[in-house]
Motif scaffolding. Structure first.
Motif, short mmCIF file in Angstrom:
data_model
loop_
_atom_site.label_atom_id
_atom_site.label_comp_id
_atom_site.label_asym_id
_atom_site.label_seq_id
_atom_site.Cartn_x
_atom_site.Cartn_y
_atom_site.Cartn_z
N GLU A 182 -1.75 12.88 -1.21
CA GLU A 182 -1.84 14.26 -1.72
C GLU A 182 -3.11 14.44 -2.55
OE1 GLU A 182 1.83 16.28 -3.27
OE2 GLU A 182 2.57 14.21 -3.14
N GLY A 183 -3.43 13.43 -3.34
CA GLY A 183 -4.64 13.50 -4.16
C GLY A 183 -5.90 13.56 -3.31
N ASN A 184 -5.94 12.76 -2.26
CA ASN A 184 -7.09 12.77 -1.36
C ASN A 184 -7.23 14.13 -0.69
OD1 ASN A 184 -9.17 11.22 0.36
ND2 ASN A 184 -7.82 12.15 1.89
N ALA A 185 -6.08 14.70 -0.27
CA ALA A 185 -6.12 16.01 0.39
C ALA A 185 -6.62 17.09 -0.56
CB ALA A 185 -4.73 16.37 0.91
N LEU A 186 -6.25 16.98 -1.83
CA LEU A 186 -6.68 17.96 -2.83
C LEU A 186 -8.20 17.93 -2.98
CD1 LEU A 186 -5.71 20.04 -4.95
CD2 LEU A 186 -5.63 18.16 -6.60
N ILE A 187 -8.75 16.73 -3.02
CA ILE A 187 -10.20 16.58 -3.14
C ILE A 187 -10.91 17.12 -1.90
CG2 ILE A 187 -12.08 14.89 -3.12
CD1 ILE A 187 -11.06 15.16 -5.86
N LYS B 205 -10.11 22.09 -3.43
CA LYS B 205 -9.28 22.87 -4.35
C LYS B 205 -9.08 22.21 -5.71
CE LYS B 205 -6.65 25.05 -0.59
NZ LYS B 205 -5.31 25.22 0.02
N TRP B 206 -9.63 21.02 -5.89
CA TRP B 206 -9.46 20.34 -7.17
C TRP B 206 -10.30 21.03 -8.24
CZ3 TRP B 206 -12.41 15.90 -9.58
CH2 TRP B 206 -11.71 15.37 -10.68
N ALA C 143 0.84 -1.20 0.00
CA ALA C 143 0.00 0.00 0.00
C ALA C 143 0.87 1.26 0.00
CB ALA C 143 -0.92 0.00 1.22
N LEU C 144 1.93 1.25 0.80
CA LEU C 144 2.84 2.40 0.85
C LEU C 144 3.65 2.52 -0.44
CD1 LEU C 144 4.02 2.19 4.56
CD2 LEU C 144 2.65 4.01 3.53
N ILE C 145 4.05 1.38 -0.99
CA ILE C 145 4.81 1.41 -2.25
C ILE C 145 3.97 2.05 -3.35
CG2 ILE C 145 5.70 -0.08 -4.10
CD1 ILE C 145 6.81 -1.93 -1.93
N LEU C 146 2.68 1.85 -3.30
CA LEU C 146 1.79 2.47 -4.28
C LEU C 146 1.46 3.92 -3.91
CD1 LEU C 146 -0.70 -0.50 -4.77
CD2 LEU C 146 0.87 0.39 -6.49
N ALA C 147 1.23 4.15 -2.61
CA ALA C 147 0.73 5.46 -2.18
C ALA C 147 1.75 6.57 -2.35
CB ALA C 147 0.30 5.38 -0.71
N VAL C 148 3.02 6.28 -2.08
CA VAL C 148 4.01 7.37 -2.10
C VAL C 148 4.33 7.81 -3.53
CG1 VAL C 148 6.26 8.13 -1.29
CG2 VAL C 148 4.95 6.55 0.08
N PRO C 149 4.79 6.91 -4.42
CA PRO C 149 5.11 7.37 -5.78
C PRO C 149 3.90 7.91 -6.55
CG PRO C 149 6.13 5.24 -5.32
CD PRO C 149 5.14 5.50 -4.23
N ARG C 150 2.71 7.35 -6.28
CA ARG C 150 1.52 7.80 -7.01
C ARG C 150 0.78 8.94 -6.31
NH1 ARG C 150 -0.45 4.97 -11.23
NH2 ARG C 150 -1.46 6.99 -11.53
N ARG C 151 1.31 9.42 -5.18
CA ARG C 151 0.82 10.62 -4.50
C ARG C 151 -0.65 10.49 -4.09
NH1 ARG C 151 2.79 15.57 -8.19
NH2 ARG C 151 2.14 16.75 -6.33
#
Length: 328
Positions: free
Chosen positions: A125-130, A134-135, A114-122
């Motif tokens: 950050e994407g969830n926070a944007l939504i 501000k999206w 999950a972390l290997i996917l979450a960090v490089p694919r951001r």
């Protein structure tokens, strides 16, 4: 001695079925509030019980073991790691130590992926944007991360969890590399299509993602120190679900701030529950609250292992999960 007279002290709240079964089998003292015991409370418990059931957050060092009463003969830890227990001091006092290995392998490996996917694919950050509102919609150059497929994954510590991570990584098209005290069996290496690196420095400098899955021992303390972090490539990520002490946290914060590495996914920290303020200010990290093994099924399985270890011991037999000090 009849097992009904064995006094068992549990330092934290465990799953209800586990506590119920322990109450049936032993004279059990539970921690209903789930507040961590103070050092004085731990010492008092150790002086007045036959079996102590601590967790990985309880520091059972040599000084505390010296204060233990003559009754204490078993420390049945609820957890896999035993770096919180002074094994030599326990052995010197004739106290057996057990843990709960094997049952958290798949859960922890899931969190690594999950972390290997979450960090490089951001993902965070994407969830926070939504959620911030501000999206403004899709755009060709926004929220760009890095592709996982075809990247090199370096696994530090190819035990049960490391191997489970490798199996998952192959499914995502990652090239698997690993460093261990010694190579795994050739059959396992072939199954995982894994490349062994005897020299950790050389592996660290050539990986796109580094996953730390080794135990915390004197030999692995600050294994990823300032010098080794400097060997990582600028586009590389580090994921730590092992123990916070394996990484020099101050050096990691510096490397992340200066963008000398691309990012990090952390589930453990050097001074838990404290998290370095420097990490909280960064946008290239994903921070989790030591939840890699936090599944309902996993916690139940851990409790079952504790019960088996205690029951076997009070019946006069060697517990199946006895920890041998020389192993670590």
């Amino acid at each position: 001695m009849p097992q009904s007279k064995k006094r068992v002290v549990v330092t934290r709240k465990l799953p209800d079925p586990v506590e119920t079964r322990m109450m049936e089998l032993f004279s059990t003292v539970l921690n209903l509030s789930d507040e961590p015991m103070s050092r004085d409370q731990l010492a008092a418990a150790a002086r007045d019980c036959d079996v102590l059931v601590p967790t990985v957050t309880d520091r059972i060092d040599g000084s505390l073991i010296e204060q233990a009463g003559e009754r204490l003969k078993l420390i049945a830890s609820f957890g896999t790691g035993v770096d919180h227990i002074d094994l030599r001091a326990a052995k010197a006092r004739g106290i057996t130590v057990t843990n709960t290995p094997g049952v958290l392998t798949e859960d922890t490996a899931d969190m690594v992926m999950a972390l290997i996917l979450a960090v490089p694919r951001r993902l965070v950050e994407g969830n926070a944007l939504i959620t911030s509102g501000k999206w403004t919609g899709w755009a060709p150059t926004r929220m760009l991360g890095h592709r996982i497929h075809g990247k090199r994954l370096g696994i530090v510590g190819m035990g049960r969890i490391g191997q489970a991570v490798a199996r998952r990584a192959r499914g995502f098209g990652l090239s698997v590399h690993y460093h261990n005290r010694k190579p795994v069996h050739a059959d396992i290496e072939n199954e995982l299509e894994a490349t062994y690196w005897d020299n950790l420095d050389q592996m660290v400098g050539r990986m796109d993602i580094l996953s730390l899955n080794c135990p915390h021992t004197p030999a692995t303390y600050h294994l990823m120190n300032r010098r080794r972090l400097a060997l990582m490539q600028p586009h590389a990520y580090v994921v730590n679900t092992a123990r916070g002490e394996v990484v020099d946290q101050e050096a990691l914060v510096e490397a992340l701030k200066e963008r000398r590495i691309a990012g990090a996914g952390l589930d453990v920290y050097e001074h838990e529950p404290e998290v370095a303020s420097g990490l909280l200010d960064l946008d290239n990290v994903v921070l989790l609250p030591h939840m890699g093994s936090a599944t309902i099924e996993g916690r139940q399985d851990m409790g079952d292992k504790v019960i088996i270890n205690v029951k076997t011991f009070v019946d006069g037999h060697t517990p199946p999960d006895r920890v041998i000090e020389t192993m670590f």
